[in-house]
Design a protein around this motif. Sequence first.
Motif, PDB file in Angstrom:
ATOM      1  N   THR A 241      36.993  26.821   6.660  1.00 46.11           N
ATOM      2  CA  THR A 241      37.586  25.566   7.159  1.00 46.11           C
ATOM      3  C   THR A 241      36.879  25.061   8.415  1.00 46.11           C
TER       4      THR A 241
ATOM      5  N   PRO B 163      34.308  23.339  11.125  1.00 41.37           N
ATOM      6  CA  PRO B 163      33.614  22.049  11.067  1.00 41.37           C
ATOM      7  C   PRO B 163      32.122  22.258  10.800  1.00 41.37           C
ATOM      8  N   SER B 164      31.483  21.287  10.198  1.00 44.29           N
ATOM      9  CA  SER B 164      30.033  21.396   9.966  1.00 44.29           C
ATOM     10  C   SER B 164      29.439  20.004   9.912  1.00 44.29           C
ATOM     11  N   LEU B 165      28.157  19.932  10.176  1.00 46.22           N
ATOM     12  CA  LEU B 165      27.439  18.653  10.147  1.00 46.22           C
ATOM     13  C   LEU B 165      27.656  17.988   8.779  1.00 46.22           C
TER      14      LEU B 165
ATOM     15  N   ASN C  11      30.069  17.835   6.996  1.00 47.37           N
ATOM     16  CA  ASN C  11      30.844  18.728   6.114  1.00 47.37           C
ATOM     17  C   ASN C  11      29.934  19.401   5.079  1.00 47.37           C
TER      18      ASN C  11
ATOM     19  N   GLU D 178      21.729  21.935  14.238  1.00 43.80           N
ATOM     20  CA  GLU D 178      23.134  21.679  13.903  1.00 43.80           C
ATOM     21  C   GLU D 178      23.585  22.515  12.704  1.00 43.80           C
TER      22      GLU D 178
ATOM     23  N   SER E 228      26.836  24.780  13.005  1.00 40.91           N
ATOM     24  CA  SER E 228      27.902  24.808  11.990  1.00 40.91           C
ATOM     25  C   SER E 228      28.193  26.257  11.573  1.00 40.91           C
TER      26      SER E 228
ATOM     27  N   ARG F  49      38.560  10.403  13.647  1.00 42.17           N
ATOM     28  CA  ARG F  49      37.673   9.251  13.895  1.00 42.17           C
ATOM     29  C   ARG F  49      38.461   7.960  14.046  1.00 42.17           C
TER      30      ARG F  49
ATOM     31  N   ARG G   5      29.965   7.045  13.417  1.00 41.49           N
ATOM     32  CA  ARG G   5      28.852   7.230  12.488  1.00 41.49           C
ATOM     33  C   ARG G   5      29.054   6.411  11.222  1.00 41.49           C
TER      34      ARG G   5
ATOM     35  N   PHE H  94      29.156   6.626   8.019  1.00 42.55           N
ATOM     36  CA  PHE H  94      29.164   7.674   6.995  1.00 42.55           C
ATOM     37  C   PHE H  94      29.071   7.124   5.577  1.00 42.55           C
TER      38      PHE H  94
ATOM     39  N   PRO I 200      33.476  15.247  17.299  1.00 36.85           N
ATOM     40  CA  PRO I 200      32.093  15.567  17.679  1.00 36.85           C
ATOM     41  C   PRO I 200      31.233  14.311  17.499  1.00 36.85           C
ATOM     42  N   ILE I 201      30.359  14.062  18.461  1.00 37.37           N
ATOM     43  CA  ILE I 201      29.448  12.904  18.372  1.00 37.37           C
ATOM     44  C   ILE I 201      28.043  13.462  18.528  1.00 37.37           C
TER      45      ILE I 201
ATOM     46  N   THR J 259      39.654  17.581   5.338  1.00 36.48           N
ATOM     47  CA  THR J 259      38.642  17.135   4.371  1.00 36.48           C
ATOM     48  C   THR J 259      38.403  18.249   3.333  1.00 36.48           C
TER      49      THR J 259
ATOM     50  N   ARG K 106      36.971  21.262   0.931  1.00 41.75           N
ATOM     51  CA  ARG K 106      36.182  22.473   1.157  1.00 41.75           C
ATOM     52  C   ARG K 106      35.795  23.071  -0.185  1.00 41.75           C
TER      53      ARG K 106
END
Length: 321
Positions: free
Chosen positions: A22, A24-26, A28, A60, A64, A130, A219, A221, A273-274, A307, A309
């Motif tokens: 679970t 966070p990652s760049l 996702n 990154e 992550s 966001r 961002r 996205f 995160p930014i 989000t 997974r």
Amino acid sequence: MDTTFVPPSRAILTDCVRSAGTAPSLHNSQPWLFRVAPPAIDVFADPARRLPVVDPEGREHLISVGAAVLTLRLAVRHAGYSVRTELRAGDLTSGDAPSLAATVIAGRPRRPDRVTEALAAAIPHRHTNRWPFAQVAVPADAIERLRAAAREEGATLTLAPPAARDAILGLARAADRWLSTRPHHAEEIARWTGRDVRHDGVPEWAAGPWDALEVMPVRDFAGLPRERVPFEPYPTVLVLSTDDDGPQDWLRAGQALQRVLLTATWLGLATTPISQPVEVPFIRAELTRRPAQMVLRVGYGRVAAGTPRRSLNELLIPAET
Ligand SMILES: Cc1cc2nc3c(=O)[nH]c(=O)nc-3n(C[C@H](O)[C@H](O)[C@H](O)COP(=O)(O)O)c2cc1C
């Protein structure tokens, strides 16, 4: 030899892997794999899930993976065991095969302390937010708790005073524009975001609105039309940095990032995160004297949803026999 030590079962450690997934990652990208071999869990960085346009060095990518390592450590402690972590040295970001990034080893049974309990309880509630935050100052003692969380993982978290905050957000917007001109940037974004996201990537609904005040470097996205609403005009902005800038520092930064994010969740703070400003070398160099690893926005916001997974099966590498 201690004959009374019974290591946690494979089932318990596998459950800890579920928690780690679970993190966070760049975009996702969930660039992690795990091998459960009680009492240890190996954590691998999966090069198939790198984003070479925005993250050519794999910095990154390892941040992550570091976030997943911290989550795993907490889950093992929360399961009632002491824990030791070995970070692997060397080049972890080249080659086509998964690289062993860290080993998390469960030790003797040990009751979780109050902080572990609180951070572990925050794991399923931490989500990137966001949306606009309330125009309410984050109390100084909450900022100090976040800074202490980063320090505990060997990183530094710095609150940007107003002039620096405005400069950092300006640099982030410039970085966003610069990144959008990079070759293959649009394809990379499209691969990881949008309407068809199922098990990884940032779904359209999680991308949030545009800032009508054009302060926040939201961002792009999904590349789809988005609502425009005013964000808080004076956001609270923090910069996470490390002493050095190699693969182990990135793994450390990821652990620090996740400890900060979970501490914020515990304190009822929303986080974003930014990372655009740290993805452009000449802009990254302007952020802090030490190597900047992440810019973070914190505040009080609406509850954000989780989000997608990948399933546990996709995360597990079979143990060697
Ligand atoms: C290294 C890294 C960089 C990130 N950069 C950004 C970013 O620039 N903008 C953003 O909105 N979210 C960013 N995120 C948040 C991820 O998009 C988010 O963790 C992922 O989509 C999973 O969603 P969740 O955090 O809600 O679980 C970043 C996360 C990490 C770990």
